[in-house]
Design a protein around this motif. Structure first.
Motif, PDB file in Angstrom:
ATOM      1  N   ASP A  39      -6.054   4.888   0.760  1.00 48.33           N
ATOM      2  CA  ASP A  39      -5.204   4.192   1.702  1.00 48.33           C
ATOM      3  C   ASP A  39      -3.841   3.767   1.402  1.00 48.33           C
ATOM      4  O   ASP A  39      -3.044   3.224   1.850  1.00 48.33           O
ATOM      5  CB  ASP A  39      -5.750   2.682   1.894  1.00 48.33           C
TER       6      ASP A  39
ATOM      7  N   ARG B 294      -0.041   5.540   1.087  1.00 42.95           N
ATOM      8  CA  ARG B 294       0.902   6.343   1.424  1.00 42.95           C
ATOM      9  C   ARG B 294       2.036   6.335   0.413  1.00 42.95           C
ATOM     10  O   ARG B 294       2.266   5.519  -0.491  1.00 42.95           O
ATOM     11  CB  ARG B 294       1.586   5.985   2.676  1.00 42.95           C
TER      12      ARG B 294
ATOM     13  N   GLU C 133       1.828  16.140   5.088  1.00 44.27           N
ATOM     14  CA  GLU C 133       0.458  15.278   4.674  1.00 44.27           C
ATOM     15  C   GLU C 133       0.549  14.004   5.393  1.00 44.27           C
ATOM     16  O   GLU C 133       1.736  13.391   5.567  1.00 44.27           O
ATOM     17  CB  GLU C 133       0.621  15.166   3.163  1.00 44.27           C
TER      18      GLU C 133
ATOM     19  N   SER D 172       0.770  -1.101   0.004  1.00 45.09           N
ATOM     20  CA  SER D 172       0.046  -0.200   0.118  1.00 45.09           C
ATOM     21  C   SER D 172       0.850   1.243  -0.013  1.00 45.09           C
ATOM     22  O   SER D 172       0.379   2.477   0.428  1.00 45.09           O
ATOM     23  CB  SER D 172      -0.898   0.047   1.308  1.00 45.09           C
ATOM     24  N   ALA D 173       2.179   1.160  -0.374  1.00 42.68           N
ATOM     25  CA  ALA D 173       3.119   2.218  -0.403  1.00 42.68           C
ATOM     26  C   ALA D 173       3.458   2.596  -1.861  1.00 42.68           C
ATOM     27  O   ALA D 173       3.766   1.467  -2.838  1.00 42.68           O
ATOM     28  CB  ALA D 173       4.155   2.015   0.600  1.00 42.68           C
TER      29      ALA D 173
ATOM     30  N   ARG E 156       0.062  11.194   4.660  1.00 45.58           N
ATOM     31  CA  ARG E 156       0.149  10.035   3.950  1.00 45.58           C
ATOM     32  C   ARG E 156       1.451   9.958   3.306  1.00 45.58           C
ATOM     33  O   ARG E 156       2.028   9.144   2.156  1.00 45.58           O
ATOM     34  CB  ARG E 156      -0.950   9.751   3.097  1.00 45.58           C
ATOM     35  N   LEU E 157       2.322  11.148   3.809  1.00 47.83           N
ATOM     36  CA  LEU E 157       3.483  11.572   2.684  1.00 47.83           C
ATOM     37  C   LEU E 157       4.626  11.638   3.524  1.00 47.83           C
ATOM     38  O   LEU E 157       4.822  12.354   4.819  1.00 47.83           O
ATOM     39  CB  LEU E 157       3.381  12.823   1.964  1.00 47.83           C
TER      40      LEU E 157
ATOM     41  N   LEU F 207      -0.590  12.481  -5.103  1.00 47.56           N
ATOM     42  CA  LEU F 207      -1.622  12.139  -4.192  1.00 47.56           C
ATOM     43  C   LEU F 207      -2.978  12.260  -4.806  1.00 47.56           C
ATOM     44  O   LEU F 207      -3.680  11.325  -3.989  1.00 47.56           O
ATOM     45  CB  LEU F 207      -1.098  13.265  -3.042  1.00 47.56           C
TER      46      LEU F 207
END
Length: 278
Positions: A60, A62, A82, A36-37, A84-85, A54
């Motif tokens: 979900d 990152r 952020e 998930s990355a 997710r960042l 982004l």
């Protein structure tokens, strides 16, 4: 060698081109994979990561945004906060990719790189590292600026008597594709030798026309690999010399349409690749 203020900020034309490339390729990307990355290699100022990647990503997923430049990472991290960042330093051509913080956060479902990989001298190792960073079924999308006559023009200025003392090692700043007349074939081979299955690998022309001289100069500066290696107090003079050489040599064209109207045209190519790790 990295300078303290050396990092890339995408120009308007680069952002527009990348947006079109991603719009075209995005429906072809597969997100039903284990990781998930995603990783953005050569993130520079972080604008493309935040403004182009982004918003397109599943909520979900990152993002790890990486760059060789310490100043780039610090600058980007200060501008974009952020959840997710994460911004990290990475030399994608390293021999020891397994020893990096980027490696420890992987593997990645996607590895992106926009207008930065062409400066890496160790192309084979860099692309092999990209393959290693991908999870099974992962994909990479690469956009590389193809060397043009403009790079040769800049190199001639860099090795002139006026500027050679500042750029004695100017050759290390040229793209390893500079002398190749088979750019698409070279990149295709590097991808296949790294163990990647190539879905797309083609060269696309970018024609930029503007009536704003400042925008033309911004784009010329963004394509100048030597600029940040020149001391600040003489950098503007160096850039003016490069601009004059570009227009004189035909790499950039100014056309006077009327007394108060001039168009500036810059033409260069980009390599776009999409490949899959089996």
């Amino acid at each position: 060698m990295e300078k303290a203020d050396s990092f890339a900020t995408p120009t308007t034309v680069q952002r527009q081109f990348l947006s079109a490339v991603l719009d075209r390729l995005w429906p072809k990307l597969e997100w039903q994979v284990a990781s998930s990355a995603v990783l953005d290699v050569g993130c520079g100022s972080g604008d493309v990561t935040v403004l182009q990647l982004l918003p397109r990503l599943p909520v979900d997923v990152r993002v790890v945004a990486a760059d060789l430049s310490d100043s780039a990472i610090a600058h980007a991290a200060s501008r974009f906060v952020e959840p997710r960042l994460l911004f990290l330093k990475l030399h994608i051509g390293t021999r020891r990719i397994q020893n990096t913080a980027v490696w420890r956060l992987g593997p990645y479902s996607k590895v992106f790189s926009f207008f930065s990989l062409q400066w890496e001298q160790r192309q084979r190792r860099a692309i092999k590292n990209i393959n290693k960073l991908l999870c099974s079924g992962g994909e990479t999308v690469l956009v590389l600026m193809s060397p043009t006559g403009l790079f040769g023009t800049y190199a001639n200025v860099a090795k002139s008597a006026k500027w050679s003392s500042y750029l004695k090692d100017y050759q290390q700043f040229l793209s390893p594709y500079q002398l190749s007349d088979k750019l698409q074939d070279d990149l295709n081979i590097h991808l296949q030798q790294a163990g990647l299955s190539v879905k797309t690998c083609n060269e696309q022309e970018i024609v930029y026309v503007t009536e704003k001289e400042s925008c033309a100069k911004e784009t010329l500066a963004a394509m100048n690999p030597f600029l940040t290696c020149i001391p600040r107090d003489v950098r503007a003079t160096f850039q003016r010399d490069c601009e004059e050489a570009a227009f004189k040599g035909g790499a950039a064209i100014a056309r006077n349409l009327s007394k108060n109207r001039t168009t500036y045209t810059l033409t260069y190519n980009a390599l776009v690749a999409h490949a899959l790790k089996a």
